[in-house]
Design a protein around this motif. Sequence first.
Motif, PDB file in Angstrom:
ATOM      1  N   TRP A  66       0.799  -1.221   0.000  1.00  0.00           N
ATOM      2  CA  TRP A  66       0.000   0.000   0.000  1.00  0.00           C
ATOM      3  C   TRP A  66       0.835   1.276   0.000  1.00  0.00           C
ATOM      4  O   TRP A  66       0.425   2.278  -0.579  1.00  0.00           O
ATOM      5  N   TYR A  67       2.006   1.253   0.660  1.00  0.00           N
ATOM      6  CA  TYR A  67       2.770   2.484   0.843  1.00  0.00           C
ATOM      7  C   TYR A  67       4.209   2.321   0.342  1.00  0.00           C
ATOM      8  O   TYR A  67       4.844   1.283   0.601  1.00  0.00           O
ATOM      9  N   PRO A  68       4.761   3.331  -0.335  1.00  0.00           N
ATOM     10  CA  PRO A  68       6.134   3.234  -0.851  1.00  0.00           C
ATOM     11  C   PRO A  68       7.190   3.307   0.257  1.00  0.00           C
ATOM     12  O   PRO A  68       8.271   2.750   0.110  1.00  0.00           O
ATOM     13  N   THR A  69       6.869   4.005   1.361  1.00  0.00           N
ATOM     14  CA  THR A  69       7.817   4.138   2.477  1.00  0.00           C
ATOM     15  C   THR A  69       7.070   4.049   3.806  1.00  0.00           C
ATOM     16  O   THR A  69       5.838   4.226   3.861  1.00  0.00           O
ATOM     17  N   ARG A  70       7.815   3.784   4.862  1.00  0.00           N
ATOM     18  CA  ARG A  70       7.219   3.762   6.199  1.00  0.00           C
ATOM     19  C   ARG A  70       6.677   5.130   6.581  1.00  0.00           C
ATOM     20  O   ARG A  70       5.652   5.238   7.242  1.00  0.00           O
ATOM     21  N   GLU A  71       7.405   6.155   6.171  1.00  0.00           N
ATOM     22  CA  GLU A  71       6.971   7.513   6.492  1.00  0.00           C
ATOM     23  C   GLU A  71       5.602   7.812   5.890  1.00  0.00           C
ATOM     24  O   GLU A  71       4.743   8.429   6.536  1.00  0.00           O
ATOM     25  N   ARG A  72       5.403   7.355   4.658  1.00  0.00           N
ATOM     26  CA  ARG A  72       4.098   7.557   4.021  1.00  0.00           C
ATOM     27  C   ARG A  72       3.034   6.730   4.720  1.00  0.00           C
ATOM     28  O   ARG A  72       1.892   7.182   4.905  1.00  0.00           O
ATOM     29  N   GLY A  73       3.403   5.520   5.139  1.00  0.00           N
ATOM     30  CA  GLY A  73       2.479   4.680   5.874  1.00  0.00           C
ATOM     31  C   GLY A  73       2.047   5.310   7.179  1.00  0.00           C
ATOM     32  O   GLY A  73       0.874   5.229   7.573  1.00  0.00           O
ATOM     33  N   LEU A  74       2.993   5.978   7.866  1.00  0.00           N
ATOM     34  CA  LEU A  74       2.663   6.637   9.125  1.00  0.00           C
ATOM     35  C   LEU A  74       1.711   7.805   8.894  1.00  0.00           C
ATOM     36  O   LEU A  74       0.794   8.034   9.687  1.00  0.00           O
ATOM     37  N   VAL A  75       1.916   8.533   7.815  1.00  0.00           N
ATOM     38  CA  VAL A  75       1.019   9.646   7.480  1.00  0.00           C
ATOM     39  C   VAL A  75      -0.403   9.124   7.285  1.00  0.00           C
ATOM     40  O   VAL A  75      -1.377   9.698   7.806  1.00  0.00           O
ATOM     41  N   GLU A  76      -0.539   8.037   6.531  1.00  0.00           N
ATOM     42  CA  GLU A  76      -1.866   7.478   6.273  1.00  0.00           C
ATOM     43  C   GLU A  76      -2.491   6.918   7.546  1.00  0.00           C
ATOM     44  O   GLU A  76      -3.705   7.045   7.756  1.00  0.00           O
ATOM     45  N   LEU A  77      -1.675   6.291   8.391  1.00  0.00           N
ATOM     46  CA  LEU A  77      -2.188   5.765   9.657  1.00  0.00           C
ATOM     47  C   LEU A  77      -2.681   6.904  10.546  1.00  0.00           C
ATOM     48  O   LEU A  77      -3.747   6.802  11.171  1.00  0.00           O
ATOM     49  N   ASN A  78      -1.937   7.985  10.587  1.00  0.00           N
ATOM     50  CA  ASN A  78      -2.356   9.129  11.393  1.00  0.00           C
ATOM     51  C   ASN A  78      -3.619   9.779  10.844  1.00  0.00           C
ATOM     52  O   ASN A  78      -4.449  10.277  11.607  1.00  0.00           O
ATOM     53  N   THR A  79      -3.770   9.770   9.543  1.00  0.00           N
ATOM     54  CA  THR A  79      -5.004  10.296   8.947  1.00  0.00           C
ATOM     55  C   THR A  79      -6.200   9.467   9.389  1.00  0.00           C
ATOM     56  O   THR A  79      -7.259  10.008   9.746  1.00  0.00           O
ATOM     57  N   ALA A  80      -6.040   8.148   9.372  1.00  0.00           N
ATOM     58  CA  ALA A  80      -7.118   7.258   9.814  1.00  0.00           C
ATOM     59  C   ALA A  80      -7.399   7.447  11.302  1.00  0.00           C
ATOM     60  O   ALA A  80      -8.554   7.446  11.735  1.00  0.00           O
ATOM     61  N   LEU A  81      -6.343   7.619  12.094  1.00  0.00           N
ATOM     62  CA  LEU A  81      -6.512   7.868  13.531  1.00  0.00           C
ATOM     63  C   LEU A  81      -7.274   9.170  13.775  1.00  0.00           C
ATOM     64  O   LEU A  81      -8.186   9.224  14.605  1.00  0.00           O
ATOM     65  N   ARG A  82      -6.894  10.214  13.073  1.00  0.00           N
ATOM     66  CA  ARG A  82      -7.562  11.510  13.220  1.00  0.00           C
ATOM     67  C   ARG A  82      -9.048  11.393  12.918  1.00  0.00           C
ATOM     68  O   ARG A  82      -9.890  11.908  13.668  1.00  0.00           O
ATOM     69  N   ASP A  83      -9.371  10.707  11.839  1.00  0.00           N
ATOM     70  CA  ASP A  83     -10.775  10.532  11.456  1.00  0.00           C
ATOM     71  C   ASP A  83     -11.533   9.699  12.497  1.00  0.00           C
ATOM     72  O   ASP A  83     -12.709   9.960  12.775  1.00  0.00           O
ATOM     73  N   PHE A  84     -10.857   8.696  13.053  1.00  0.00           N
ATOM     74  CA  PHE A  84     -11.482   7.853  14.076  1.00  0.00           C
ATOM     75  C   PHE A  84     -11.824   8.666  15.320  1.00  0.00           C
ATOM     76  O   PHE A  84     -12.938   8.588  15.855  1.00  0.00           O
ATOM     77  N   TYR A  85     -10.886   9.451  15.782  1.00  0.00           N
ATOM     78  CA  TYR A  85     -11.127  10.269  16.973  1.00  0.00           C
ATOM     79  C   TYR A  85     -12.203  11.323  16.711  1.00  0.00           C
ATOM     80  O   TYR A  85     -13.028  11.618  17.579  1.00  0.00           O
ATOM     81  N   LYS A  86     -12.201  11.874  15.512  1.00  0.00           N
ATOM     82  CA  LYS A  86     -13.193  12.889  15.172  1.00  0.00           C
ATOM     83  C   LYS A  86     -14.598  12.285  15.155  1.00  0.00           C
ATOM     84  O   LYS A  86     -15.558  12.879  15.644  1.00  0.00           O
ATOM     85  N   ALA A  87     -14.710  11.074  14.599  1.00  0.00           N
ATOM     86  CA  ALA A  87     -16.010  10.412  14.509  1.00  0.00           C
ATOM     87  C   ALA A  87     -16.522   9.966  15.882  1.00  0.00           C
ATOM     88  O   ALA A  87     -17.721   9.777  16.070  1.00  0.00           O
ATOM     89  N   PRO A 135      -1.002  12.982  17.250  1.00  0.00           N
ATOM     90  CA  PRO A 135      -0.445  12.185  16.156  1.00  0.00           C
ATOM     91  C   PRO A 135       0.526  11.123  16.679  1.00  0.00           C
ATOM     92  O   PRO A 135       1.327  11.371  17.572  1.00  0.00           O
ATOM     93  N   LEU A 136       0.451   9.960  16.099  1.00  0.00           N
ATOM     94  CA  LEU A 136       1.305   8.842  16.476  1.00  0.00           C
ATOM     95  C   LEU A 136       2.699   9.048  15.889  1.00  0.00           C
ATOM     96  O   LEU A 136       2.842   9.446  14.736  1.00  0.00           O
ATOM     97  N   GLN A 137       3.731   8.774  16.700  1.00  0.00           N
ATOM     98  CA  GLN A 137       5.112   8.916  16.249  1.00  0.00           C
ATOM     99  C   GLN A 137       5.692   7.553  15.873  1.00  0.00           C
ATOM    100  O   GLN A 137       5.306   6.529  16.435  1.00  0.00           O
ATOM    101  N   ALA A 148       2.292   3.777  24.692  1.00  0.00           N
ATOM    102  CA  ALA A 148       1.229   4.752  24.949  1.00  0.00           C
ATOM    103  C   ALA A 148       0.703   4.550  26.353  1.00  0.00           C
ATOM    104  O   ALA A 148       1.048   3.581  27.039  1.00  0.00           O
ATOM    105  N   LYS A 149      -0.126   5.492  26.802  1.00  0.00           N
ATOM    106  CA  LYS A 149      -0.766   5.347  28.096  1.00  0.00           C
ATOM    107  C   LYS A 149      -1.830   4.251  28.019  1.00  0.00           C
ATOM    108  O   LYS A 149      -2.357   3.948  26.946  1.00  0.00           O
ATOM    109  N   ALA A 150      -2.146   3.674  29.172  1.00  0.00           N
ATOM    110  CA  ALA A 150      -3.076   2.543  29.209  1.00  0.00           C
ATOM    111  C   ALA A 150      -4.424   2.895  28.595  1.00  0.00           C
ATOM    112  O   ALA A 150      -4.973   2.133  27.784  1.00  0.00           O
TER     113      ALA A 150
END
Length: 239
Positions: free
Chosen positions: A35-56, A67-69, A84-86
């Motif tokens: 799905w992703y050419p690099t890990r960095e791009r994968g992290l960007v997409e994962l954070n986008t999904a996380l942001r949308d999840f929290y917003k919903a 944002p996840l590091q 992360a925290k529990a």
Amino acid sequence: TMHHLCIDSMHSADLGCFADALGSLFHLEVGNQQWYPTRERGLVELNTALRDFYKANRHKNLSSLYPLQMAQIVATGKCPFLKAKAAQVRHLADFGLILANRYKHGGPEHAPLLFKANHRLSGCSADYLDHLVSMFDGMVKYLRSLRATPFLDEPCKLGMMQFLSSLSALNQLWARDVPEDSQKTLPFHLRQKAHMLEHLVLDQIARTGSPASSWCYRDEDFVGSVKSIAAKIKNKTHP
């Protein structure tokens, strides 16, 4: 013995096996070259999904990890583990299930996950995806049982045992034909806390009830309150 101590779900599950499961999922997500050419791009997409999840789920007051590091999921020489925290880990159970189902069924942006012919797990894609979805489904069921009123032993037990069985299956799948000394960095680590969680649902809840009635969140909150009060004291010198 179990009559003289109490297994804490916060440390055994949220900061233990649940963090192993989510950390492994995120680690494999950002490194998914299908799905992703690099890990960095994968992290960007994962954070986008996380942001949308929290917003919903803003109405649920979830403890956010966004944002996840990269350092929180990629560790050198160690098995993947979500740092992360529990509460942040516990509140990501539904997100883990969403992500697992996206792997299995695909979506608007991605086809279902399929290990390539040169991948070590080639030919095992269906088994891997079934176990992955089942693991997070079990996690969600277990955590949901802790919020139920009245608390019922059986849904709690079934959810946790489903999670542990699937985690064990994933652990064995990834470790197959891998020398023991090379298994230290594999995903879906099976630690001793998994054995503790088995005792938690098979033995402990029959005597003490819901794990939420005896976990350490309240103690941690109290320590945090004391720390906050101490920090606000102007004169910090001792007589």
